[in-house]
Design an enzyme around this catalytic site. Structure first.
Site, mmCIF file in Angstrom:
data_model
loop_
_atom_site.group_PDB
_atom_site.id
_atom_site.type_symbol
_atom_site.label_atom_id
_atom_site.label_comp_id
_atom_site.label_asym_id
_atom_site.label_seq_id
_atom_site.Cartn_x
_atom_site.Cartn_y
_atom_site.Cartn_z
ATOM 1 N N ASP A 9 0.857 -1.184 0.000
ATOM 2 C CA ASP A 9 0.000 0.000 0.000
ATOM 3 C C ASP A 9 0.893 1.233 0.000
ATOM 4 O O ASP A 9 1.733 1.398 0.879
ATOM 5 C CB ASP A 9 -0.892 -0.015 1.245
ATOM 6 C CG ASP A 9 -1.998 1.013 1.219
ATOM 7 O OD1 ASP A 9 -2.185 1.670 0.179
ATOM 8 O OD2 ASP A 9 -2.680 1.164 2.251
ATOM 9 N N ASP A 103 -3.256 2.438 -5.871
ATOM 10 C CA ASP A 103 -2.060 2.489 -5.015
ATOM 11 C C ASP A 103 -1.929 1.295 -4.085
ATOM 12 O O ASP A 103 -1.218 1.366 -3.086
ATOM 13 C CB ASP A 103 -2.058 3.786 -4.209
ATOM 14 C CG ASP A 103 -3.104 3.806 -3.108
ATOM 15 O OD1 ASP A 103 -4.178 3.206 -3.289
ATOM 16 O OD2 ASP A 103 -2.839 4.424 -2.070
ATOM 17 N N GLU A 104 -2.556 0.186 -4.424
ATOM 18 C CA GLU A 104 -2.581 -0.951 -3.514
ATOM 19 C C GLU A 104 -2.630 -2.254 -4.308
ATOM 20 O O GLU A 104 -3.321 -2.338 -5.319
ATOM 21 C CB GLU A 104 -3.829 -0.806 -2.643
ATOM 22 C CG GLU A 104 -4.055 -1.829 -1.611
ATOM 23 C CD GLU A 104 -5.324 -1.534 -0.813
ATOM 24 O OE1 GLU A 104 -5.478 -2.184 0.213
ATOM 25 O OE2 GLU A 104 -6.155 -0.687 -1.226
#
Length: 148
Positions: A9, A103-104
């Site tokens: 993350d 973003d993960e």
């Protein structure tokens, strides 16, 4: 064989990209989001979080908490561009990468110890690769024998 999953993350992704791309914003209380009466905080820099500002908060409320906040618009195309770079780094370690958001991602690291050493070492190496390749962006990585 021990199963291993990594949850990767990115830290303050939108705000971190803005601060990297615009050095004059570094160290400042930054909000990435829409302006106007119905605007929402899409991302909050670490410098603004002590004021109580966080993602998904109405911009009007955030400005009340931190009147000197700097607000910049969302540049989704830029965040997607950087996301592709990060996902390419992860796929360099494992072909089994499941992107959960811009973003993960989850990375199946089962059996990769033979290539990269202990799982903790691999996680530190991924963090360093992301930091180096993206010009300073950081991430958090959780390790577990199950994805969730």
């Amino acid at each position: 064989m021990q199963k291993w999953f990594m949850h990767v993350d990115m830290d303050g992704f939108y705000a971190s990209i803005e601060q990297r791309d615009h050095p004059e914003l570094r160290g400042k209380p930054l909000i990435v989001g829409g302006k106007g009466p119905r605007g929402v905080v899409s991302a909050a820099s670490y410098e603004i979080r002590p004021f109580g500002v966080h993602s998904a908060m109405p911009i009007a409320q955030a400005v009340q908490l931190c009147p000197h906040a700097i607000i910049v618009p969302v540049r989704m195309a830029r965040y997607v561009e950087v996301s592709h770079v990060i996902m390419d780094i992860l796929r360099g370690y494992s072909p089994r990468v499941e992107q959960a958001s811009v973003d993960e991602a989850y990375l199946d690291a089962t059996g990769l110890e033979r290539l990269f050493g202990p799982i903790e070492t691999m996680a530190r190496r991924i963090k360093k690769d992301i930091l180096d390749v993206t010009g300073g962006l950081t991430c958090s990585i959780g390790l577990a024998p199950v994805k969730f």
